[in-house]
Design an enzyme around this catalytic site. Structure first.
Site, PDB file in Angstrom:
ATOM      1  N   LEU A 117       0.937  -1.134   0.139  1.00 24.83           N
ATOM      2  CA  LEU A 117      -0.085  -0.014  -0.134  1.00 24.83           C
ATOM      3  C   LEU A 117       0.759   1.129  -0.048  1.00 24.83           C
ATOM      4  CD1 LEU A 117      -2.821  -0.892   2.672  1.00 24.83           C
ATOM      5  CD2 LEU A 117      -2.988  -0.402   0.201  1.00 24.83           C
ATOM      6  N   ASP A 118       0.733   2.164  -0.788  1.00 19.20           N
ATOM      7  CA  ASP A 118       1.409   3.355  -0.803  1.00 19.20           C
ATOM      8  C   ASP A 118       1.347   4.003   0.450  1.00 19.20           C
ATOM      9  OD1 ASP A 118       1.803   3.315  -3.373  1.00 19.20           O
ATOM     10  OD2 ASP A 118      -0.172   4.196  -3.968  1.00 19.20           O
TER      11      ASP A 118
END
Length: 322
Positions: A45-46
């Site tokens: 996930l960013d």
């Protein structure tokens, strides 16, 4: 504080990742809390993103690749009228354009071309590698980057809310889909540009709906009940294979598989709920199966071949003791 003494630990934790941390930073924080010798996550996930990040410890790391390939769902907040170099709010604004008058029907119609099997260009600020190096490293050096389009699957994309230059989307998609790219391309389709301002992953197959745990909840659990209480928050390795076709083997077959030998003539042929994760109208051969003993415990992954033989593929540590 002394140096962490790690220990063998098997299981899956469904972390509710906060914004501001990379997936690896989140993994290492939880790994140290659990003192797990070995750990991995199942799809980054960013830093801007929150939500479900399945963490695999010990033997569960052997199925991390399967979880990485599963379907995922997100809710995204999008700002129209601004394009950034990262396609999200963490980047620099490259250009601004006026946002046309939009209604729900207009936006929903603009979303339709992004449904199904589509071609998508990943963001230049991404962990995808080119020449053995992540694209974000090249981008940070100011290099000119050409990113090829690739096929991705978008199962559903719906407009949840529209308020001026802000909108909220719900997306269900296959592995490798970038929600930042969807927002960017939707903005271009609407003639004004766009970027992600918030992103939350709501589930990852087969964890739907997931019971997620925050850092704060885990630390509170550890303080109140110690490592035993923490371990109660882990899912067994089998939970990550619940959606995979299964082959039940008896004691003799389990022993042979544990010794690296193939078996045939199973009483129970591999089967699973619905279509296998690889898609299609029927299970292809050869294909990967979840090997279960007669008590329902997973022994690892096997490969069912066209000749009817079942071969060990990636076994868990305890399979050799079967």
């Amino acid at each position: 504080m002394g140096r962490t003494v790690f220990r063998p630990l098997d299981g899956i934790l469904l972390l509710d990742k906060p914004a501001g941390l990379s997936s690896n930073q989140a993994l290492q924080r939880v790994r140290h809390l659990y003192r797990a010798e070995k750990g991995g996550h199942t799809g980054a996930l960013d830093p801007l993103a929150t939500g479900l990040l399945p963490l695999c410890f010990g033997e569960a790391t052997k199925i991390a690749g399967l979880l990485l390939g599963g379907r995922k769902a997100y809710e995204a907040e999008v700002r129209l009228g601004q394009v950034t170099d990262t396609d999200d709010a963490d980047g620099q604004v490259l250009r601004e354009r006026p946002v046309p008058a939009l209604d729900h029907a207009t936006v929903q119609a603009a979303l339709q071309p992004f449904l199904g099997r589509i071609l998508q260009r990943p963001p230049i600020y991404s962990a995808l590698k080119q020449g053995g190096e992540p694209l974000y490293a090249k981008a940070r050096r100011g290099e000119t980057i050409e990113v090829a389009e690739r096929e991705v699957d978008v199962e559903a994309i719906d407009l949840l809310a529209l308020d001026g230059d802000r909108l909220r989307l719900a997306v269900t998609c296959g592995s490798g889909t970038y929600i930042r790219s969807l927002a960017r391309d939707l903005g271009e389709a609407l003639g004004c540009g766009a970027h992600i301002t918030a992103l939350r992953r709501t589930w990852v197959e087969p964890f739907n709906p997931p019971v997620m745990h925050t850092f704060e909840a885990l630390e509170t659990t550890a303080a109140a009940g110690g490592e035993g209480a923490l371990e109660s928050r882990l899912l067994p390795v089998e939970a990550g294979l619940a959606h995979w076709p299964a082959a039940v083997v008896g004691p003799d077959e389990a022993r042979r598989l544990g010794q690296g030998q193939a078996v045939s003539g199973l009483k129970s042929l591999p089967q699973g709920p619905g279509e296998p994760p690889v898609g299609g109208t029927s299970v292809p051969k050869p294909f990967t199966v979840n090997l279960l003993d007669e008590n329902g415990r997973s022994l690892g992954l096997g490969e069912w071949r066209e000749d009817g033989q079942l071969w060990p593929k990636r076994l868990f540590r305890w399979a050799s003791a079967s």
